[in-house]
Design an enzyme around this catalytic site. Structure first.
Site, PDB file in Angstrom:
ATOM      1  N   CYS A  11     -20.481-120.419  90.896  1.00  0.00           N
ATOM      2  CA  CYS A  11     -20.975-121.448  90.151  1.00  0.00           C
ATOM      3  C   CYS A  11     -20.758-121.494  88.754  1.00  0.00           C
ATOM      4  CB  CYS A  11     -22.586-121.087  90.069  1.00  0.00           C
ATOM      5  SG  CYS A  11     -23.355-120.903  91.842  1.00  0.00           S
ATOM      6  N   CYS A  36     -24.125-116.265  89.880  1.00  0.00           N
ATOM      7  CA  CYS A  36     -23.274-116.693  90.934  1.00  0.00           C
ATOM      8  C   CYS A  36     -22.050-116.843  90.414  1.00  0.00           C
ATOM      9  CB  CYS A  36     -23.692-117.935  91.697  1.00  0.00           C
ATOM     10  SG  CYS A  36     -22.581-118.864  92.546  1.00  0.00           S
TER      11      CYS A  36
END
Length: 120
Positions: A44, A41
């Site tokens: 993230c 991600c």
């Protein structure tokens, strides 16, 4: 409890899983920012430096922890996490705020606002 792997630098962010969630989050004396994240991600990964800075600057006032989706599906389901990253603010063992939609650039102000709301 700062967790690192051999090639990692020590982190101010605590790695949490089902075995230590209750102790590190629900029973914490200070508010806890929980970063629900998943492998691969990009957003993230982008917020990690911001969270590290917040964890260092607010050490002793706020705890920052991270929970990996793949390793902790029970916790992800319990808190209804559907998008990544998701940040949840816990106080006194309860979710005080949860944020699914923020920009990394506004992360600091979003966290500051959430923490300020705990004081009122």
């Amino acid at each position: 409890m700062n967790t690192t792997t051999p090639n990692e630098h020590p982190s101010a962010i605590v790695k949490v899983d089902t075995s230590n969630f209750s102790e590190e989050v629900l029973q914490s004396a200070e508010p806890v920012i929980v970063d629900f994240w998943k492998n691969g991600c990009q957003p993230c990964d982008m917020i990690v430096p911001f969270l590290e800075q917040i964890a260092t600057e607010l050490a002793g006032k706020v705890k920052v922890v991270k929970i990996n989706k793949a390793e902790n599906p029970e916790l992800v389901a319990r808190y209804g996490v559907r998008g990544y990253p998701t940040l949840a603010l816990f106080k006194d063992g309860e979710v005080a705020d949860i944020d699914y939609d923020y920009e990394p650039g506004s992360l600091r102000s979003s966290i500051s606002e959430a923490l300020a709301s705990l004081r009122t």
